[in-house]
Design an enzyme around this catalytic site. Structure first.
Site, PDB file in Angstrom:
ATOM      1  N   SER A 215     -12.778 109.866   8.278  1.00 29.99           N
ATOM      2  CA  SER A 215     -13.284 109.076   9.395  1.00 29.99           C
ATOM      3  C   SER A 215     -14.307 108.037   8.930  1.00 29.99           C
ATOM      4  O   SER A 215     -14.007 107.200   8.097  1.00 29.99           O
ATOM      5  CB  SER A 215     -13.880 110.026  10.456  1.00 29.99           C
ATOM      6  OG  SER A 215     -14.183 109.362  11.651  1.00 29.99           O
TER       7      SER A 215
ATOM      8  N   HIS B  17      -8.343 107.219  11.141  1.00 28.91           N
ATOM      9  CA  HIS B  17      -7.942 107.247  12.548  1.00 28.91           C
ATOM     10  C   HIS B  17      -8.799 106.261  13.334  1.00 28.91           C
ATOM     11  O   HIS B  17      -9.864 105.841  12.857  1.00 28.91           O
ATOM     12  CB  HIS B  17      -8.069 108.658  13.136  1.00 28.91           C
ATOM     13  CG  HIS B  17      -9.457 109.202  13.135  1.00 28.91           C
ATOM     14  ND1 HIS B  17     -10.444 108.754  13.991  1.00 28.91           N
ATOM     15  CD2 HIS B  17     -10.047 110.160  12.382  1.00 28.91           C
ATOM     16  CE1 HIS B  17     -11.559 109.407  13.773  1.00 28.91           C
ATOM     17  NE2 HIS B  17     -11.350 110.270  12.786  1.00 28.91           N
TER      18      HIS B  17
END
Length: 246
Positions: free
Chosen positions: A124, A147
């Site tokens: 992330s 993501h």
């Protein structure tokens, strides 16, 4: 962390001797960092572990990296003439986006040689931190999850909210692509992948995949990261000597 600060913390009995070893151990406990001066060069090692904590304090059960600890240390490393370079070790699930980007921006703006090594995971918002170093490594067994930006809690389903998400995502994409060899188009493809994660969208890259995609520079271990940092320090010193002669 100096001896005086160690004394003020009240961690040892009044009559107990405060040694350098105890000071170093307390520094690791409090900030997850240590200055190593036993090698050829003086290197500060900092860890980005667990969840990156931002403006809200997380549960005591969470293993966290506090950005208010990391930011002053980065400034200190840049200003301290005794420190030759910085080694960043990452094993993080991600966390607060703005805190992570703040750490990444500071790292990217340092003149001192900086090398990052992803162990376990650099997921992330850990991705921008990993690529912010001048040279990045990842272990073969490590992974990185890409993501889109997510938000916990109440969110209003209005156009302004979606525009905010898009702008935040663009900030991350721009930073990552400016500090690595992956294109914005490919990064967004990986972030929006719907065929890999069961409960989410995105892509998990193992160590070699992260290198093949141009996200990370090389597969490597601790020795590789330290050796690269030493080479960078030596090149910087050689350049300074040449400038003085000229």
């Amino acid at each position: 962390m100096g001896k005086k600060a160690f004394e003020n913390m009240g961690e040892v009995p009044e009559n107990e001797e405060i040694t350098e070893e105890k000071v170093e151990r307390q520094s690791i406990i409090e900030t997850g960092s240590i200055i190593s001066d036993n090698g050829e060069y003086v290197v500060q090692c900092m860890t980005i572990i667990g969840q990156i904590e931002g403006h809200y304090i997380l549960s005591p059960q969470n293993k966290t990296t506090k950005y208010e600890h990391i930011i002053p240390q980065l400034v200190s490393v840049e200003q301290d003439e005794r420190i030759d370079g910085l080694l960043i070790i990452l094993n993080t699930v991600g966390g607060d986006v703005e805190a992570g980007l703040a750490i990444a921006e500071l790292m990217a703006g340092m003149k001192k040689p900086v090398v990052s090594l992803v162990l376990g995971g650099g997921h992330s918002i850990g991705v921008p931190i990993a690529v912010a170093a001048k040279k990045s490594f990842i272990a073969k067994s490590a992974t990185m999850t890409i993501h889109p930006v997510r938000m916990n809690g109440l969110m209003l389903g209005v156009p302004q909210a979606f525009e905010y998400f898009q702008r935040m995502q663009q900030r991350i994409t721009t930073f990552v692509t400016e500090h690595s060899d992956i294109s914005a188009e490919r990064y967004n493809q990986l972030a929006m992948n719907t065929s890999e994660l069961v409960m989410d969208i995105g892509t998990i890259l193992d160590g070699q995949d992260a290198v093949d995609e141009g996200l990370i520079d090389s597969i490597g271990n601790l020795n590789d990261a330290v050796s690269a940092l030493y080479r960078m320090i030596e090149r910087k010193r050689t350049g300074k000597r040449r400038n003085k002669k000229s």
